[in-house]
Design a protein around this motif. Structure first.
Motif, PDB file in Angstrom:
ATOM      1  N   ALA A 175       3.743   8.840  11.587  1.00 34.58           N
ATOM      2  CA  ALA A 175       3.828   7.911  12.718  1.00 34.58           C
ATOM      3  C   ALA A 175       3.632   6.477  12.254  1.00 34.58           C
ATOM      4  O   ALA A 175       4.352   5.550  12.681  1.00 34.58           O
ATOM      5  CB  ALA A 175       2.783   8.278  13.769  1.00 34.58           C
ATOM      6  N   LEU A 176       2.678   6.263  11.363  1.00 37.11           N
ATOM      7  CA  LEU A 176       2.402   4.925  10.849  1.00 37.11           C
ATOM      8  C   LEU A 176       3.606   4.389  10.068  1.00 37.11           C
ATOM      9  O   LEU A 176       4.016   3.231  10.236  1.00 37.11           O
ATOM     10  CB  LEU A 176       1.154   4.961   9.961  1.00 37.11           C
ATOM     11  N   ILE A 177       4.178   5.234   9.193  1.00 35.79           N
ATOM     12  CA  ILE A 177       5.322   4.802   8.391  1.00 35.79           C
ATOM     13  C   ILE A 177       6.546   4.574   9.281  1.00 35.79           C
ATOM     14  O   ILE A 177       7.333   3.634   9.061  1.00 35.79           O
ATOM     15  CB  ILE A 177       5.618   5.833   7.292  1.00 35.79           C
ATOM     16  N   THR A 178       6.708   5.404  10.292  1.00 36.07           N
ATOM     17  CA  THR A 178       7.858   5.239  11.200  1.00 36.07           C
ATOM     18  C   THR A 178       7.817   3.888  11.890  1.00 36.07           C
ATOM     19  O   THR A 178       8.846   3.215  12.071  1.00 36.07           O
ATOM     20  CB  THR A 178       7.883   6.371  12.237  1.00 36.07           C
ATOM     21  N   VAL A 179       6.630   3.454  12.251  1.00 38.07           N
ATOM     22  CA  VAL A 179       6.485   2.179  12.969  1.00 38.07           C
ATOM     23  C   VAL A 179       6.586   0.997  12.018  1.00 38.07           C
ATOM     24  O   VAL A 179       7.226  -0.019  12.331  1.00 38.07           O
ATOM     25  CB  VAL A 179       5.142   2.148  13.723  1.00 38.07           C
ATOM     26  N   THR A 180       5.962   1.118  10.836  1.00 39.91           N
ATOM     27  CA  THR A 180       5.855  -0.051   9.958  1.00 39.91           C
ATOM     28  C   THR A 180       6.951  -0.137   8.899  1.00 39.91           C
ATOM     29  O   THR A 180       7.375  -1.235   8.530  1.00 39.91           O
ATOM     30  CB  THR A 180       4.486  -0.050   9.253  1.00 39.91           C
ATOM     31  N   ALA A 181       7.381   1.003   8.348  1.00 43.43           N
ATOM     32  CA  ALA A 181       8.380   0.977   7.260  1.00 43.43           C
ATOM     33  C   ALA A 181       9.195   2.256   7.316  1.00 43.43           C
ATOM     34  O   ALA A 181       9.010   3.170   6.503  1.00 43.43           O
ATOM     35  CB  ALA A 181       7.692   0.832   5.903  1.00 43.43           C
ATOM     36  N   ASP A 234       0.801  -1.231   0.000  1.00 44.97           N
ATOM     37  CA  ASP A 234       0.000   0.000   0.000  1.00 44.97           C
ATOM     38  C   ASP A 234       0.834   1.281   0.000  1.00 44.97           C
ATOM     39  O   ASP A 234       0.274   2.376   0.064  1.00 44.97           O
ATOM     40  CB  ASP A 234      -0.908   0.011   1.234  1.00 44.97           C
ATOM     41  N   GLY A 235       2.158   1.154  -0.052  1.00 45.98           N
ATOM     42  CA  GLY A 235       2.991   2.350   0.025  1.00 45.98           C
ATOM     43  C   GLY A 235       2.725   3.344  -1.099  1.00 45.98           C
ATOM     44  O   GLY A 235       2.697   4.559  -0.885  1.00 45.98           O
ATOM     45  N   PRO A 284      11.331   9.161   4.225  1.00 48.62           N
ATOM     46  CA  PRO A 284      11.654  10.323   3.386  1.00 48.62           C
ATOM     47  C   PRO A 284      10.673  10.525   2.232  1.00 48.62           C
ATOM     48  O   PRO A 284      10.330  11.657   1.888  1.00 48.62           O
ATOM     49  CB  PRO A 284      13.061   9.997   2.869  1.00 48.62           C
ATOM     50  N   ILE A 285      10.268   9.423   1.622  1.00 45.47           N
ATOM     51  CA  ILE A 285       9.312   9.537   0.514  1.00 45.47           C
ATOM     52  C   ILE A 285       8.012  10.161   0.992  1.00 45.47           C
ATOM     53  O   ILE A 285       7.453  11.056   0.356  1.00 45.47           O
ATOM     54  CB  ILE A 285       9.063   8.151  -0.117  1.00 45.47           C
ATOM     55  N   GLN A 286       7.519   9.691   2.144  1.00 47.58           N
ATOM     56  CA  GLN A 286       6.258  10.223   2.657  1.00 47.58           C
ATOM     57  C   GLN A 286       6.398  11.689   3.053  1.00 47.58           C
ATOM     58  O   GLN A 286       5.475  12.487   2.832  1.00 47.58           O
ATOM     59  CB  GLN A 286       5.779   9.383   3.841  1.00 47.58           C
TER      60      GLN A 286
END
Length: 592
Positions: free
Chosen positions: A312-318, A276-277, A323-325
């Motif tokens: 926060a979600l990306i930091t925890v999961t990927a 889903d990225g 940087p992309i987000q």
């Protein structure tokens, strides 16, 4: 080509260098000065893009390839920020057809350096297309802003008064030329027919004069009504205000709803970064653009909640995708803020342009209406009285042709004289500017010293013309000082209108003409008794002449001078009287 201010160029330079330097530093101290040099390279490339776009693209592509040759891991996003900044910038500076080629160029450099496979290429293509498209959108809005600014500047250089005078003059030339073609031709035909009929006194020729007069009267009446009653057509506005950005509530709801949805997906393990990225990045870019475009405090706060949730979600999961987000959140939001600023500036310029345009159009409508009123009065003075008198003289010639041929020829001679003078007046109306032309007739000119008008002489001339038409006129003139030109023209208009109406509507009547110009009061009064037709007159013509617009025009002129006009029946006769405050040089009257 649009350009960027120096401060914006330096901000982009600093952002590119800081982004690349920070992410290269995360690779550890091994890069050392090389990492610092690459960060400076990206910063310099960002500055060059703002001045020479394609050279800047080449510098960015070269920096990306250099990092690949240095063995930088493919997951390191150091080149991402500078590449996205370069795409936004070139999308803004160059036309879409030209700037779009920067996307495959930078995609090829990035994909080659990072050894991307097909899924990564698709992801990278979407990732690079978005900032380029945001730059294109900002360019389009800026182009509209510059057009609006140019319209406002161009309209600010227009002098409403001068433009209105020019438009009114053009209007007058066109309408007066048309009137001369129609009314002038009819008067000329009546004159030529009278000349031809003088010798033979043929009834058909004399009747033709009357028929031509009826036709001319009908056309003149229709033209005068049209000039007075039909408002000038308003010119369309130069443009509409730009549509305002969408209201804040839908954007706020979308941002908070997306944040809640992502939080729920994270709690329920429905979110997979690898799967889903791409969609999260696209959603982040679109919603960030929407939030920045709305430009309100509530949408900005909602965007901060949405951005914090994603990060926060990306930091925890990927964390590798962080940087992309960040880029997909910050860059579209910043571009949308720029778009919104251009939109606001465009709205200001459009308002300025429309207000100026409205001012110009108002002045134009006023000038055209005023010119039409003046033209209707001039046409009435030049043609209406003349045509009516010519018809009466032709009618008299028809009555006298058998029992008094010389009298009939005299009446036809009067038709010729009146027709020729009316033709000259109509030609003057259609060819000579109003401000440099005598308002009454070609034979009326300043006849006193220093450009003043000898009222006694001019009134006597009008009286003689009425007497020649059969009216019995007496005068009572008390003109002790020279009249101001404007007052003289107006007093002569009143006398002329009163005498002409007496000749047409009360033929053969006793008429008294009074004029007073003493002290600070100017008065002109024409009184006539009941009709008393003699051998020169016939009542059949009366129903077909006159439009009632002569008195209306006089009333308007007298009102403008803060005077008073009286026009009423007096038992068996009629009274026309104008009183107005006098404006005159305090010198002895001419001919007194």
């Amino acid at each position: 080509m649009p350009s960027l201010p120096n401060r914006v160029s330096w901000w982009l330079t600093a952002a590119s260098a800081a982004w690349a330097g920070a992410l290269l530093a995360l690779e550890g101290p091994g890069l050392g000065l090389l990492g610092v040099g690459m960060a400076a390279w990206f910063g310099a490339a960002a500055w060059v893009v703002t001045r020479w776009p394609w050279l800047g693209v080449l510098l960015n592509a070269g920096a990306v390839l250099a990092l690949g040759l240095m063995g930088l891991p493919s997951e390191n996003a150091a080149p991402l920020g500078p590449v996205l900044i370069a795409l936004v910038t070139i999308g803004y500076l160059l036309s879409p057809r030209t700037s779009m080629w920067a996307v495959p160029a930078l995609l090829a450099a990035t994909g080659t350096s990072a050894h991307w496979h097909l899924p990564s290429v698709v992801f990278g293509l979407v990732l690079l297309l978005l900032p380029w498209w945001f730059g294109v959108l900002v360019r389009g809005r800026d182009a509209r802003r510059r057009c609006a600014a140019e319209d406002a500047r161009r309209l600010s250089l227009v002098d409403p008064s001068a433009h209105a005078r020019q438009t009114a003059a053009t209007e007058r030339e066109e309408v007066a030329a048309g009137a001369f073609a129609v009314i002038g031709n009819a008067v000329h035909q009546m004159t030529e027919t009278a000349i031809a009929a003088r010798e033979s006194l043929e009834p058909a020729a004399i009747d033709a004069i009357h028929r031509s007069g009826e036709e001319a009267t009908q056309r003149l009446r229709a033209l005068l009504v049209l000039l007075r009653e039909q408002p000038p057509v308003a010119i369309a506005s130069s443009g509409a205000l730009p549509a305002a950005p969408r209201a804040a509530p839908p954007a706020v709801a979308a941002l908070l709803g997306a944040a809640a949805l992502l939080a729920t997906a994270a709690v329920t393990d429905l979110f997979e970064p690898d799967r889903d990225g791409l969609w999260v990045a696209v959603a982040a870019a679109v919603l960030s653009w929407w939030a920045g475009r709305a430009g309100t405090r509530r949408t900005s706060l909602a965007w901060l909640v949405f951005a914090a949730t994603i990060l926060a979600l990306i930091t925890v999961t990927a964390p590798d995708n962080l940087p992309i987000q960040i880029a997909m959140l910050v860059l579209p939001f910043g571009a949308a803020v720029a778009w919104s600023g251009q939109h606001a500036a465009e709205a200001v310029h459009l308002v300025e342009a429309q207000l100026r345009q409205a001012h110009i159009e108002a002045a134009e409508r006023t000038a055209v209406s005023d010119e039409r009123l003046h033209l209707s009065r001039d046409l009435h003075d030049a043609a209406s009285h003349a045509v009516g008198t010519m018809m009466m003289q032709a009618n008299a010639a028809g009555v006298l042709r058998e029992r008094d041929p010389d009298g009939a020829r005299g009446a036809l001679d009067a038709v010729v004289d009146i027709g020729r003078e009316a033709t000259l007046e109509l030609r003057a109306i259609s060819t000579v500017p109003r401000r440099s032309r005598a308002p009454l007739s070609t034979s009326t000119r300043p006849s006193g010293p220093d450009g003043t008008i000898d009222l006694r002489h001019e009134i006597t001339r009008l009286v003689e013309a009425a007497r020649s038409a059969g009216s019995r006129v007496t005068t009572d003139l008390d003109v002790r000082t020279d009249a101001d030109l404007a007052d003289a023209w107006l007093l002569l208009r009143v006398v002329r209108e009163g005498l002409a109406n007496a000749v047409r509507h009360a033929p053969g009547s006793e008429v008294t003409v009074e004029a007073r110009l003493a002290g600070h009061l100017a008065v002109a009064r024409v009184t006539n008794g009941p009709a008393c037709p003699d051998r020169w007159h016939h009542s059949a013509v009366l129903a077909n002449t006159g439009s009632g617009l002569g008195l209306r025009g006089l009333r308007e002129l007298v009102d403008q001078r803060h005077g008073e006009l009286t026009a009423r029946e007096t038992g068996s006769g009629f009274l026309l009287c104008a009183m107005l405050p006098a404006r005159h040089p305090m010198t002895p009257a001419v001919g007194s």
